[in-house]
Scaffold this active site. Structure first.
Site, short mmCIF file in Angstrom:
data_model
loop_
_atom_site.label_atom_id
_atom_site.label_comp_id
_atom_site.label_asym_id
_atom_site.label_seq_id
_atom_site.Cartn_x
_atom_site.Cartn_y
_atom_site.Cartn_z
N TRP A 191 0.80 -1.22 0.00
CA TRP A 191 0.00 0.00 0.00
C TRP A 191 0.83 1.27 0.00
O TRP A 191 0.32 2.35 -0.28
CB TRP A 191 -0.90 0.02 1.25
CG TRP A 191 -0.15 -0.37 2.49
CD1 TRP A 191 -0.11 -1.60 3.06
CD2 TRP A 191 0.70 0.47 3.29
NE1 TRP A 191 0.71 -1.59 4.17
CE2 TRP A 191 1.22 -0.32 4.33
CE3 TRP A 191 1.06 1.82 3.23
CZ2 TRP A 191 2.09 0.18 5.29
CZ3 TRP A 191 1.93 2.32 4.18
CH2 TRP A 191 2.44 1.50 5.19
N CYS A 232 10.44 1.23 2.31
CA CYS A 232 11.50 0.26 2.52
C CYS A 232 12.87 0.92 2.47
O CYS A 232 13.80 0.49 3.16
CB CYS A 232 11.42 -0.85 1.47
SG CYS A 232 9.96 -1.88 1.60
N SER A 245 -5.24 -4.75 0.03
CA SER A 245 -6.69 -4.54 0.03
C SER A 245 -7.08 -3.10 0.33
O SER A 245 -8.08 -2.59 -0.19
CB SER A 245 -7.35 -5.47 1.05
OG SER A 245 -7.16 -6.82 0.69
N GLU A 284 11.32 -7.75 -3.54
CA GLU A 284 11.84 -6.52 -2.94
C GLU A 284 11.20 -6.42 -1.57
O GLU A 284 10.02 -6.14 -1.46
CB GLU A 284 11.52 -5.30 -3.83
CG GLU A 284 12.31 -4.05 -3.43
CD GLU A 284 11.57 -3.18 -2.44
OE1 GLU A 284 11.92 -3.25 -1.23
OE2 GLU A 284 10.68 -2.43 -2.84
N LEU A 285 12.01 -6.66 -0.54
CA LEU A 285 11.46 -6.85 0.79
C LEU A 285 11.84 -5.71 1.73
O LEU A 285 12.08 -4.60 1.28
CB LEU A 285 11.92 -8.21 1.33
CG LEU A 285 11.65 -9.39 0.37
CD1 LEU A 285 12.20 -10.69 0.92
CD2 LEU A 285 10.17 -9.51 0.04
#
Length: 457
Positions: free
Chosen positions: A130, A262, A157, A228-229
């Site tokens: 999001w 991130c 969501s 991509e964390l």
């Protein structure tokens, strides 16, 4: 089942969406695959024109799209406008450069002719978060479309309105119907989507835990994945840095997207001799940010995306303080009426190994300051993490900075005297538990193609 978009400013329901049934999901994937069978035969000129039209529509609708982001996840309207424009730029970038990136590469062998060709593989599943609801999607979608692939999106969501707006833009381009669909489903449906035989690859931006689950399933099915964390980006502040300027850059890098990125600055590793002065500048810069309604033009810091995320962040702050850290700014939930998700800009000092804020990713407007004795110690602390997404160095010694960035810091992107950011022309991704694979640049467009050898005797 109903999926709701909730305004983080006051907790009100913006809109409710009917969740796609299992049968509808299968139908959408099949529709995209049928479109791909035709789309894969198009040439680069056609695909480039397609992307340019999408970029044109993004720019035309930027105010509307920025407003959706502000309402659904609290992004300040100015930041939302910039995000949409960046999406248009990545479409233009691949429209201009994609054909060259994917041109056949002749290779000298004993054959009369041999070369490498880059062919599309089919339908790619994108699982997106999001926090950058348009940019995260377009940095996958633009190269995918230019390569001749098609896509389905499982978005977070809470930003279903953003997801459907992206689908509409692709459809409204008038170029090729059905090449991209949004799946209106919850996270529990991801497994069945990855399992679908017409899904050929998956790209995910999200938490390390989510990445582990997707990697495990994709690996079992032998499907390509790009992950991509999370990240806990270190920013090294050396003794000769321009402290006031560096502090302003660092404040912006920590508070970008309300601290929910991130690649936001997470750990400020400051050599001891300038720690007090840098901390003073950073505190002033963060405290000066204007917090308010994300729809207001002067707002620099809006709410976090959801109340539960804000509450989780606050608990991380409280636990770190209980472990011995000092809170010199913020650290409290503001007393605002309504079910809001705001959190004050916060600075924790005296953070040491073993404390929660040292070990975990802090996803919100909270800066942690860690003391280093010298440059070598700063590098050691920076690399003392299981993440490896981005890093930055602030110093006037550019030769030293380049050596640190190139050779000593363990991260996918290292910046000097600038905050870490993504650029359409540069590969983006991490190492260790920050993921694998790359997006953007020439490397990004080659992730989801069949690198095919053609050999003619």
């Amino acid at each position: 089942m109903i999926i709701s978009s909730i305004n983080p400013v006051n907790g009100s329901i913006i809109k409710e969406y009917k969740e796609d049934t299992t049968e509808i999901v299968k139908q959408k994937i099949d529709q995209v695959h049928q479109s791909w069978l035709i789309y894969r035969t198009t040439d680069f000129e056609y695909r480039a024109a397609f992307l340019k039209k999408i970029a044109e529509l993004l720019n035309e609708r930027k105010e509307e799209l920025a407003r959706i982001m502000a309402l659904e996840m609290g992004k300040p309207i100015k930041a939302g406008l910039a995000e949409v424009q960046k999406c248009a730029s990545v479409c233009d970038y691949y429209a201009i450069n994609g054909a060259d990136f994917l041109a056949d590469q002749l290779v000298e062998t004993v054959a009369s002719k041999s070369y490498v060709s880059f062919q599309p593989i089919g339908v790619v599943l994108a699982i997106m978060p999001w926090n950058f609801p348009f940019w995260q999607v377009f940095r996958f979608l633009a190269p995918a479309l230019m390569a001749g692939n098609c896509g389905v999106l499982k978005h977070s969501s809470g930003v279903t309105g953003c997801a459907l707006a992206i689908e509409k833009i692709v459809e409204d381009s008038g170029f090729h119907s059905g090449v991209f669909k949004t799946l209106v489903v919850r996270s529990k449906a991801i497994n069945q989507v990855i399992e679908h035989p017409l899904i050929k690859a998956v790209t995910l931006t999200g938490s390390t835990v989510a990445g582990q689950k997707v990697a495990e399933q994709a690996g079992r099915l032998i499907k390509k994945a790009v992950l991509e964390l999370g990240g806990s980006d270190p920013y090294l502040i050396l003794a000769d840095a321009n402290l006031e300027k560096s502090a302003q850059i660092c404040a912006d890098a920590r508070l970008i997207n309300n601290g929910q990125s991130c690649i936001a600055a997470k750990r400020f590793i400051v050599v001891k001799e300038v720690e007090e002065k840098f901390t003073s500048y950073l505190k002033a810069a963060m405290a000066a940010k204007i917090t308010g309604d994300p729809l207001a033009n002067d707002t620099e810091l809006g709410p976090m995306a959801r109340v539960e995320l804000r509450d989780e962040l606050h608990q991380q702050v409280l636990k770190t303080i209980a472990q011995g850290a000092n809170c010199i700014l913020g650290g409290e939930i503001p007393a605002t009426d309504g079910n809001h998700a705001y959190y004050q800009p916060t600075i924790l000092t005296g953070v040491k190994k073993g404390m929660l804020a040292y070990e975990e990713e802090i996803f919100g407007p909270v800066a942690t300051i860690i003391t280093a004795t010298d440059v070598a110690d700063a590098v050691r602390i920076a690399n003392d993490t299981h993440f490896g997404l981005g890093a930055a160095v602030f110093t006037q010694d550019l030769a030293l900075a380049e050596d640190l960035a190139r050779n000593q810091l363990d991260a996918g992107s290292c910046f000097v005297n600038e905050g870490v950011k993504s650029d359409p022309a540069l590969p983006f991704g991490g190492i260790n538990q920050s993921g694998y694979g790359r997006e953007l640049g020439s490397f990004g467009i080659h992730e989801f193609v069949n690198i095919k050898t053609v050999y003619i005797k």
